[in-house]
Design an enzyme around this catalytic site. Sequence first.
Site, PDB file in Angstrom:
ATOM      1  N   SER A 132      25.760 -10.589 -74.587  1.00 59.41           N
ATOM      2  CA  SER A 132      25.069 -10.212 -73.354  1.00 59.41           C
ATOM      3  C   SER A 132      25.675  -8.944 -72.770  1.00 59.41           C
ATOM      4  CB  SER A 132      25.228 -11.352 -72.350  1.00 59.41           C
ATOM      5  OG  SER A 132      24.864 -10.919 -71.059  1.00 59.41           O
ATOM      6  N   TYR A 173      30.475 -17.931 -67.491  1.00 62.44           N
ATOM      7  CA  TYR A 173      29.478 -17.619 -68.525  1.00 62.44           C
ATOM      8  C   TYR A 173      29.780 -16.266 -69.170  1.00 62.44           C
ATOM      9  CZ  TYR A 173      25.303 -15.550 -70.480  1.00 62.44           C
ATOM     10  OH  TYR A 173      24.451 -14.887 -71.320  1.00 62.44           O
ATOM     11  N   LYS A 223      31.099 -15.104 -73.253  1.00 61.86           N
ATOM     12  CA  LYS A 223      30.498 -14.126 -74.172  1.00 61.86           C
ATOM     13  C   LYS A 223      31.561 -13.109 -74.598  1.00 61.86           C
ATOM     14  CE  LYS A 223      26.575 -15.950 -74.417  1.00 61.86           C
ATOM     15  NZ  LYS A 223      26.010 -16.424 -75.673  1.00 61.86           N
TER      16      LYS A 223
HETATM   17  N1  UFG Z   1      16.426 -11.574 -58.428  1.00 68.07           N
HETATM   18  C1  UFG Z   1      15.768 -11.786 -57.244  1.00 68.07           C
HETATM   19  N2  UFG Z   1      15.269 -13.036 -57.001  1.00 68.07           N
HETATM   20  C2  UFG Z   1      15.366 -14.058 -57.891  1.00 68.07           C
HETATM   21  C3  UFG Z   1      16.040 -13.829 -59.107  1.00 68.07           C
HETATM   22  C4  UFG Z   1      16.562 -12.575 -59.345  1.00 68.07           C
HETATM   23  O1  UFG Z   1      15.652 -10.900 -56.410  1.00 68.07           O
HETATM   24  O2  UFG Z   1      14.894 -15.184 -57.611  1.00 68.07           O
HETATM   25  C5  UFG Z   1      16.962 -10.219 -58.723  1.00 68.07           C
HETATM   26  C6  UFG Z   1      18.449 -10.172 -58.933  1.00 68.07           C
HETATM   27  O3  UFG Z   1      19.128 -10.013 -57.715  1.00 68.07           O
HETATM   28  C7  UFG Z   1      18.573  -8.976 -59.870  1.00 68.07           C
HETATM   29  C8  UFG Z   1      17.296  -9.020 -60.693  1.00 68.07           C
HETATM   30  O4  UFG Z   1      16.391  -9.794 -59.941  1.00 68.07           O
HETATM   31  O5  UFG Z   1      18.584  -7.789 -59.139  1.00 68.07           O
HETATM   32  C9  UFG Z   1      17.468  -9.668 -62.050  1.00 68.07           C
HETATM   33  O6  UFG Z   1      18.066 -10.948 -61.911  1.00 68.07           O
HETATM   34  P1  UFG Z   1      18.127 -11.991 -63.109  1.00 68.07           P
HETATM   35  O7  UFG Z   1      18.779 -13.224 -62.596  1.00 68.07           O
HETATM   36  O8  UFG Z   1      16.797 -12.117 -63.742  1.00 68.07           O
HETATM   37  O9  UFG Z   1      19.037 -11.252 -64.176  1.00 68.07           O
HETATM   38  P2  UFG Z   1      20.564 -10.793 -64.062  1.00 68.07           P
HETATM   39  O10 UFG Z   1      20.550  -9.334 -64.378  1.00 68.07           O
HETATM   40  O11 UFG Z   1      21.226 -11.199 -62.834  1.00 68.07           O
HETATM   41  O12 UFG Z   1      21.195 -11.686 -65.217  1.00 68.07           O
HETATM   42  C10 UFG Z   1      21.054 -11.316 -66.544  1.00 68.07           C
HETATM   43  C11 UFG Z   1      21.127 -12.559 -67.434  1.00 68.07           C
HETATM   44  C12 UFG Z   1      22.512 -13.141 -67.444  1.00 68.07           C
HETATM   45  C13 UFG Z   1      23.543 -12.085 -67.633  1.00 68.07           C
HETATM   46  C14 UFG Z   1      23.361 -10.979 -66.639  1.00 68.07           C
HETATM   47  C15 UFG Z   1      24.340  -9.859 -66.763  1.00 68.07           C
HETATM   48  O13 UFG Z   1      20.215 -13.549 -67.018  1.00 68.07           O
HETATM   49  O14 UFG Z   1      22.580 -14.051 -68.510  1.00 68.07           O
HETATM   50  O15 UFG Z   1      22.064 -10.438 -66.823  1.00 68.07           O
HETATM   51  O16 UFG Z   1      24.125  -9.142 -67.909  1.00 68.07           O
HETATM   52  F1  UFG Z   1      24.788 -12.609 -67.462  1.00 68.07           F
END
Ligand code: UFG
Length: 353
Positions: free
Chosen positions: A134, A160, A164
């Site tokens: 990741s 998590y 990785k």
């Molecule tokens: N977000 C919202 N509302 C939500 C969910 C997410 O505004 O209900 C925003 C988050 O703040 C972020 C973006 O949408 O700005 C993406 O969020 P995600 O949770 O979809 O993805 P992340 O980038 O936080 O997480 C991903 C993977 C993880 C990994 C992480 C870091 O899901 O497994 O990238 O690489 F660890």
Amino acid sequence: MSRLILVTGGAGYVGSHTTIELLAAGYEVVVVDSCVNCVAGEEGKLPPSLVRVQELAKKSLVGFYRVSLTDALALAGVFEKHRVDAVVHFAALKAVGESVEKPLEYYQSNVSGTLTLLQVMREAGVHRLVYSSSATVYGAPQYLPADEQHPTGAGLTNPYGKTKYFCEQVMQDLAASDKEWRLVSLRYFNPVGAHPSGRIGEDPLGPPNNLMPFVAQVAVGKREELSVFGNDYDTPDGTGVRDYVHVVDLAEGHVMALDKAFSKSFRGYASYNLGTGRGVSVLEMIEAFCRASGKPVPYRVVGRRAGDVASVVASCSLAEEQLGWRARRDLQEMCEDAWRWQKLHPNGFRSCQ
Ligand code: UFG
């Protein structure tokens, strides 16, 4: 004779899409999955995701075993029964927030599971592996787009992400200890979308943690509104920017990484970013999803989510140069495909039983 690939976690989201592409590329596939994070299906039968993988690929799996990677004996039994040529390893827990509450479960499943798998592979004389890593290993990126030279392991805020990173370290040490190993780690950015058939897709058990599945559930009417986690980031519209990549592009990346693991010239360990190189904000994602679905996605801006960073975007030139891989599907296609799956299966694979 075609090569036999063992896919761990093959019933899950990225695993099922990759299994289709492996079958389409002419590989035989055995799947091992504990089904802790997917709809398992009836006793003695395939999970619904894999039933559909076989339908879509028009080809049967060589085998399916409901086995946890931490069960070394059962896993060794699978390697005794089948002459495996290489492993594609997805099986892991993946909820960032949950990992903070249950660190032991995450280290056990993700780190011990990987160690056991590598030990069993060594015993069986199997030395080729493609690993599901990741972009989280980069922590809060020091520069963007993040390339593979970017430091890893610093500032990881949750178990998590550490699992990785640790597994990548283990693989590097292993490759250095014995030149037989050919280990390829793929650092995913944000996998989204679904198979264009709408027959398989992401099926979170419980409320989705990630943006796109949450947006999809709001669009289909399962949830009232989306919480946008902060609009005061240093980004063009203030919301978080990520590099979303279509799951079928990602699946194709695994087939290309496997080709690399089988190539004569490759030995040791290598890691590659899989993303698009394009940043998309939360508001842009909402807009694209509304366009694709024709449905409104009501949202409310709330405070920032702990541990989130402003922007994460990949540099993908290494994967293009060395694997010949490039993401081909754009944001609109990601949203259209995710919507097709969501619309046809408001309750995911639970509606297929
Ligand atoms: N977000 C919202 N509302 C939500 C969910 C997410 O505004 O209900 C925003 C988050 O703040 C972020 C973006 O949408 O700005 C993406 O969020 P995600 O949770 O979809 O993805 P992340 O980038 O936080 O997480 C991903 C993977 C993880 C990994 C992480 C870091 O899901 O497994 O990238 O690489 F660890």
